[in-house]
Design a protein around this motif. Structure first.
Motif, mmCIF file in Angstrom:
data_model
loop_
_atom_site.group_PDB
_atom_site.id
_atom_site.type_symbol
_atom_site.label_atom_id
_atom_site.label_comp_id
_atom_site.label_asym_id
_atom_site.label_seq_id
_atom_site.Cartn_x
_atom_site.Cartn_y
_atom_site.Cartn_z
ATOM 1 N N ASN A 177 29.328 36.249 12.981
ATOM 2 C CA ASN A 177 28.877 35.600 14.293
ATOM 3 C C ASN A 177 30.041 34.961 15.149
ATOM 4 O O ASN A 177 30.707 34.048 14.328
ATOM 5 C CB ASN A 177 27.718 34.658 14.013
ATOM 6 C CG ASN A 177 27.392 33.919 15.507
ATOM 7 O OD1 ASN A 177 27.823 32.962 15.684
ATOM 8 N ND2 ASN A 177 26.450 34.676 15.922
ATOM 9 N N LYS A 178 30.515 35.609 16.169
ATOM 10 C CA LYS A 178 31.525 34.922 16.871
ATOM 11 C C LYS A 178 31.366 33.344 17.095
ATOM 12 O O LYS A 178 32.340 32.743 17.115
ATOM 13 C CB LYS A 178 31.714 35.611 18.234
ATOM 14 C CG LYS A 178 31.960 37.018 18.134
ATOM 15 C CD LYS A 178 32.349 37.572 19.522
ATOM 16 C CE LYS A 178 32.368 39.047 19.525
ATOM 17 N NZ LYS A 178 32.726 39.784 20.787
ATOM 18 N N GLN A 179 30.304 32.800 17.372
ATOM 19 C CA GLN A 179 30.299 31.217 17.984
ATOM 20 C C GLN A 179 30.612 30.729 16.307
ATOM 21 O O GLN A 179 31.243 29.571 16.441
ATOM 22 C CB GLN A 179 28.988 31.045 18.522
ATOM 23 C CG GLN A 179 28.600 29.522 18.801
ATOM 24 C CD GLN A 179 27.535 29.192 19.521
ATOM 25 O OE1 GLN A 179 26.932 30.084 19.985
ATOM 26 N NE2 GLN A 179 26.980 27.665 19.512
ATOM 27 N N ALA A 180 29.922 31.259 15.257
ATOM 28 C CA ALA A 180 30.164 30.522 13.977
ATOM 29 C C ALA A 180 31.468 30.544 13.807
ATOM 30 O O ALA A 180 31.885 29.483 12.915
ATOM 31 C CB ALA A 180 29.260 31.182 12.917
ATOM 32 N N LEU A 181 32.175 31.764 13.918
ATOM 33 C CA LEU A 181 33.658 31.670 13.582
ATOM 34 C C LEU A 181 34.519 30.597 14.324
ATOM 35 O O LEU A 181 35.449 30.079 13.961
ATOM 36 C CB LEU A 181 34.266 33.227 14.182
ATOM 37 C CG LEU A 181 34.423 34.044 13.054
ATOM 38 C CD1 LEU A 181 34.708 35.348 13.653
ATOM 39 C CD2 LEU A 181 34.898 33.737 11.795
ATOM 40 N N GLN A 182 34.130 30.455 15.722
ATOM 41 C CA GLN A 182 34.752 29.455 16.365
ATOM 42 C C GLN A 182 34.708 28.010 16.214
ATOM 43 O O GLN A 182 35.423 27.033 15.937
ATOM 44 C CB GLN A 182 34.147 29.533 18.125
ATOM 45 C CG GLN A 182 34.741 30.626 18.548
ATOM 46 C CD GLN A 182 36.377 30.878 18.434
ATOM 47 O OE1 GLN A 182 36.918 30.046 19.087
ATOM 48 N NE2 GLN A 182 36.990 32.147 18.079
#
Length: 608
Positions: A177-182
């Motif tokens: 998940n992109k938000q989790a990566l950020q």
């Protein structure tokens, strides 16, 4: 009305609809996982029948998820990160997915992936220690489960996101998940309060005195474990919980910058915070606490985590202004402002005192340190290490007056001008910081019947319970049974240990006794260099030094009889976390094992 509610608040139907949407999204995600036949880490999940992160299933319907859940492909990124043979068992690698980085791990032939930064201070976990299903942070020793990302040992409040891993044609592929990566962190799911209580009601099912790490972790653990009754946390501070260890290292920091949890976060999880509330009495018979402003609150369970207060000192001139203890962000900010191009005097060579001295060297005209020992940290770190650190300070123009004490503070129109030592030496001083140690803040318990020792420390058992029914205590104020010393009751006033006490107390309140298995861990930062320390070295009889003290690249092993009981290091990561891992597994390190000079067996080679 305030406090806790079991139903959506009036006029909040939109929020209720959102909760329905979240459940739909969750079910879609579960179906997607079933299709893949995978857990988030690419293997059959051993937790298939559990709620996420091991939280119990008896919370309210309003349980909130830590991050927004997504099922749209554009919210995810997928990347081939390495060949299946690039990692050996027991190795880790930080990999780039384009939208962010992840930590790829291989253990027992299985790949897993999770956030690559420790949520505490952002340490690169690839430089940490991988062992038995968890990764230990190289900086401060926090541990994270590689299957779930959950925090398993402290310090810190948050857990790590985990990502799906699969192998196709000998390529290791991560889907994240992109938000989790950020964000690189997540909060565990927490229950909501289901009791309908007016916020002015003088009763709380759990009442917590103190908002430091012990109190905060206690409150959060209760919610994570499904506790649905009222929780009230009271503090003398005017701010929501903040990172107090940073005060002495970064004097210009504001409460906002140091904040651990916002008021919104606490309100969202039904943890009521009452600020500027000083407890003055506890009555264990009526199960009530009285506060200085007259408020009286009854409780079913009480957790006392009031921390420490400065040790009293005897000197003349106590009414002189510009003499500080570092207790609040306002104290730290005032010290930084008043010391600018002025003469600063630090009384005491505690870690706090020395950190303040280091922080002031690039602000003040002069920095003088007064200590009662021959070298700083002699009792904690030994004379050799203390001398090496003292040289570092002297090289940064700090002047020491050791084997000395303050006799008098002299002011002019009430403002500090001079500090007189018992030796007769007079030091020019525009601001003075006292860092001469502390005592437990338990004076309000003297008539309570709660057992304390002669120094004012509260005696607790292995689940942090006092002699009084329903009363628990933790953090700097307690002496507790310490397993590595045959359950001798000890006081370990570390930030990390306070987190542990909070969790153990919360589980004890819920009838789930959990013993303390953590290895004590603390750190101190000065001039951009960090001392890391793990273990319990009280009463050490020898210090084995490996490395170069003059270069401040060393590891010091503290021994009692023929056994290593603690370790300290500078510029030798991740050796302290490695030793913590060994000691935490129940193994012993013998003195002879570290005397040889070959400690390669302790140095981690598992990262790339």
């Amino acid at each position: 009305m305030g406090g806790c509610f079991s139903k959506p608040k009036p006029g909040n139907q939109r929020a209720h609809l959102k909760s329905i949407e979240v459940k739909v999204e969750l079910s879609l995600l579960e179906k997607e996982k079933e299709m893949d036949g995978l857990s988030p880490n690419g293997k059959a999940s051993p937790f298939a029948d559990c709620r996420p992160n091991g939280a119990l299933g008896h919370g309210s319907d309003d349980d909130s998820t830590p991050l927004p859940l997504y099922h749209k492909p554009r919210d995810y990124v997928e990347a081939s990160v390495c060949h299946v043979k690039d990692l050996e068992n027991g190795q880790m690698r930080e990999v780039d997915l384009g939208s962010g980085r992840a930590l790829l791990i291989k253990e027992h032939g299985e790949f897993s992936a999770m956030g690559h930064k420790c949520p505490h201070y952002g340490a690169p976990l690839v430089k940490g220690v991988l062992s038995k299903g968890h990764v230990r942070c190289p900086w401060h020793g926090a541990c994270f489960n590689i299957a779930t990302g959950d925090i398993e040992d402290f310090p810190g409040l948050d857990s790590l996101p985990t990502f799906q891993v699969r192998v196709e044609k000998d390529k290791v592929i991560i889907r994240a998940n992109k938000q989790a990566l950020q964000s690189q962190k997540r909060s565990k799911p927490m229950a909501r309060c289901s009791a309908v209580i007016n916020s002015s009601t003088g009763f709380s099912h759990v009442l917590i005195i103190g908002s430091g790490p012990a109190g905060l972790v206690c409150a959060e653990t209760l919610r994570q474990e499904g506790f649905t009754d009222r929780i009230v946390m009271c503090t003398m501070d005017r701010h929501p919980p903040y990172d107090r260890p940073k005060l002495s290292k970064s004097l210009d920091s504001t409460a906002e910058q140091l904040r651990l949890r916002s008021m919104d976060f606490l309100q969202d999880h039904d943890i009521e915070l009452l600020t500027e509330k000083e407890a003055v009495a506890v009555d264990v018979k009526t199960r009530s606490v009285t506060f200085e402003d007259g408020l009286r609150m009854e409780y079913r369970k009480l957790f006392i985590a009031t921390g420490s207060k400065p040790k009293p000192m005897n000197y003349k001139g106590k009414d002189v202004r510009n003499v500080f203890h570092v207790r609040t962000p306002e104290d730290a900010n005032s010290i930084a402002r008043l010391a600018n191009n002025k003469n600063a005097v630090i009384v005491g060579t505690s870690f706090v005192g020395m950190e303040v001295a280091a922080a002031l060297t690039d602000k003040a005209h002069s920095v003088s340190v007064i200590g009662i020992e021959s070298v700083p940290f002699k009792k904690a770190l030994g004379e050799k290490v203390g001398k090496a650190i003292m040289k570092l300070f002297e090289a940064n123009r700090v002047k020491f007056y050791m084997l000395n004490e303050v006799s008098e503070m002299i002011g002019h129109h009430g403002q500090l001008k001079e500090v007189v030592l018992k030796s007769g030496k007079v030091l020019r001083a525009d601001v003075c910081v006292i860092g001469a140690g502390s005592i437990p803040a338990t004076g309000f318990l003297k008539q309570s019947g709660i057992h304390m020792d002669s120094k004012g420390f509260i005696a607790v058992n292995k689940v942090m319970q006092t002699n009084a029914d329903g009363v628990f205590a933790g953090g700097d104020v307690v002496i507790f049974p310490f397993p590595p010393r045959n359950n001798k009751k000890v006081n370990i006033p570390h930030w990390q240990m306070a987190h542990v006490h909070g969790r153990v107390a919360a589980l004890g309140m819920m009838g789930r006794a959990t013993e303390i298995k953590t290895v004590p861990y603390f750190w101190s930062a000065m001039f951009g260099k960090t001392i890391r320390y793990a273990g319990y070295g009280d009463g050490f009889d020898d210090v084995i030094i490996q490395g170069d003290l003059d270069e401040l690249r060393f590891v010091a092993f503290y021994t009692r009889s023929e056994e290593v009981v603690a370790v300290a290091s500078m510029n030798y990561d991740p050796i302290v976390s490695r030793v913590a891992e060994v000691l935490g597994s129940g193994k012993t390190i013998k003195k002879r094992d570290v005397e040889t000079g070959d400690i390669s067996w302790l140095i981690d080679k598992g990262s790339q």
